[in-house]
Motif scaffolding. Structure first.
Motif, PDB file in Angstrom:
ATOM      1  N   ILE A 129      65.896  78.190  37.282  1.00  6.68           N
ATOM      2  CA  ILE A 129      64.967  77.131  37.666  1.00  6.68           C
ATOM      3  C   ILE A 129      65.374  75.819  37.027  1.00  6.68           C
ATOM      4  CG2 ILE A 129      62.559  76.428  37.633  1.00  6.68           C
ATOM      5  CD1 ILE A 129      61.984  79.468  36.859  1.00  6.68           C
ATOM      6  N   CYS A 130      65.750  74.853  37.831  1.00  5.48           N
ATOM      7  CA  CYS A 130      66.128  73.549  37.266  1.00  5.48           C
ATOM      8  C   CYS A 130      64.871  72.752  36.952  1.00  5.48           C
ATOM      9  CB  CYS A 130      67.025  72.770  38.220  1.00  5.48           C
ATOM     10  SG  CYS A 130      67.498  71.168  37.517  1.00  5.48           S
ATOM     11  N   ARG A 131      64.732  72.356  35.708  1.00  7.41           N
ATOM     12  CA  ARG A 131      63.520  71.635  35.307  1.00  7.41           C
ATOM     13  C   ARG A 131      63.553  70.188  35.778  1.00  7.41           C
ATOM     14  NH1 ARG A 131      65.289  68.224  31.383  1.00  7.41           N
ATOM     15  NH2 ARG A 131      66.765  69.055  29.852  1.00  7.41           N
ATOM     16  N   GLY A 144      66.179  75.482  32.940  1.00  8.34           N
ATOM     17  CA  GLY A 144      67.235  74.669  32.362  1.00  8.34           C
ATOM     18  C   GLY A 144      67.663  73.599  33.345  1.00  8.34           C
ATOM     19  N   LEU A 145      68.958  73.331  33.363  1.00  6.98           N
ATOM     20  CA  LEU A 145      69.476  72.308  34.260  1.00  6.98           C
ATOM     21  C   LEU A 145      70.521  72.917  35.178  1.00  6.98           C
ATOM     22  CD1 LEU A 145      69.917  69.264  31.852  1.00  6.98           C
ATOM     23  CD2 LEU A 145      68.205  69.548  33.657  1.00  6.98           C
ATOM     24  N   CYS A 146      70.382  72.652  36.464  1.00  2.00           N
ATOM     25  CA  CYS A 146      71.364  73.142  37.415  1.00  2.00           C
ATOM     26  C   CYS A 146      72.655  72.331  37.264  1.00  2.00           C
ATOM     27  CB  CYS A 146      70.835  73.051  38.844  1.00  2.00           C
ATOM     28  SG  CYS A 146      70.719  71.376  39.473  1.00  2.00           S
TER      29      CYS A 146
END
Lengths: 161, 161
Positions: A115-117, A154-156
């Motif tokens: 899941i990209c925040r 996190g970040l994609c």
DNA sequence: GAAGCTGATGCTACACTATAACAAAGGCCC
DNA sequence: GGGCCTTTGTTATAGTGTAGCATCAGCTTC
């Protein structure tokens, strides 16, 4: 019917209409096979969830649904979501209280969600090693596993760049 | 300071006072080290969360807290819970919207939670193979992992019997 | 075709979970 | 004493999810 690995990822740019059409076709086929009713209402909710690769909240679904379906109320949406989850057509992302179309409906699986925040895009991944690790850990604890939630925030790739 | 593996499990029978005392001692030490304030209010909330090995809802905490602390309100509880989570003293169980004392406070870790749907007992497990599998999967997807949620629901050994 | 059954939806109200926003109190430093 | 920071108090409200009963449409059985 099933899509290639490349199309399963939550790309920032891709022809998303294909994703939606595939998901709806798969859903219709599966429900027909199983003898359960993918009613217009349920199909509409599935379509709304599939509008993006971002998990969507139940009340967002409600707002969208209400545009074409005046009588829509919270139970309307939750019942449809419950049906779709029971049939494995969508997943609930527990850490967001939101719902996401399942990319591999029909195949038995328990996904891992990335899941990209930042952009919200969420990718579902199947991973045999993860399954093995979870099975092994459960077994060691003599725990009878039934339902799994595995989510990583996190970040994609795009947003990390 | 740290407990042996046997005592970390969510046994149906064990001397739970020891768990609570250990948790509070560890918390006091950690907060002192870090220069953050484990105020009486926060300590009380931690104690309430530790009353059992079952995840406890924020409003259950509130009800309990209110017995000794008349002015307690939702924000009172949520602020304390947020503090305790930030310090790694408790975890939130996302699939239950409930909170659980951390058995290995201080040690950096991202646990796996085994949640019994019958008795509610929840065990936190550290598993290097799981960590490896998650790291590997993230890396393959070029995803920068930050926060993990890994929860398995099912039946614990006692309840499955 | 009426009676009864089942599954789906309509509808009202409510329960549960969490946060915003601002006030007040206390400690600390200078 | 004044300014600053952290914690707690307080009111109100936002966000998420369900209970419970009514209605309706399709199907079966007689």
């Amino acid at each position: 019917m099933t899509r290639g690995a490349a199309q399963q990822t939550a790309h920032h740019t891709h022809n998303h209409k294909v994703c939606i059409e595939d998901a709806l076709t798969t859903a219709r086929d599966l429900c027909a096979e199983r003898g359960v009713q993918l009613t217009p209402l349920r199909e509409k909710v599935l379509q709304i969830v599939w509008r993006s690769h971002k998990p969507v909240g139940a009340y967002e679904v409600l707002d969208e649904l209400a545009r074409s379906h005046k009588s829509a109320r919270p139970p309307t949406v939750y019942r449809a979501l419950d049906f779709l989850m029971a049939e494995g057509l969508i997943h609930k992302i527990q850490s967001l209280n939101a719902y996401l179309g399942c990319v591999e409906a029909g195949a038995p699986h328990s996904g891992l969600f990335l899941i990209c925040r930042k952009c919200g895009a969420t990718e579902e991944i199947a991973d045999p090693k993860l399954d093995a690790a979870l099975d092994q850990a459960s077994k060691r604890a003599r725990f009878r596993s039934e339902r799994r939630v595995v989510e990583i925030s996190g970040l994609c790739a795009q947003c990390a760049a």
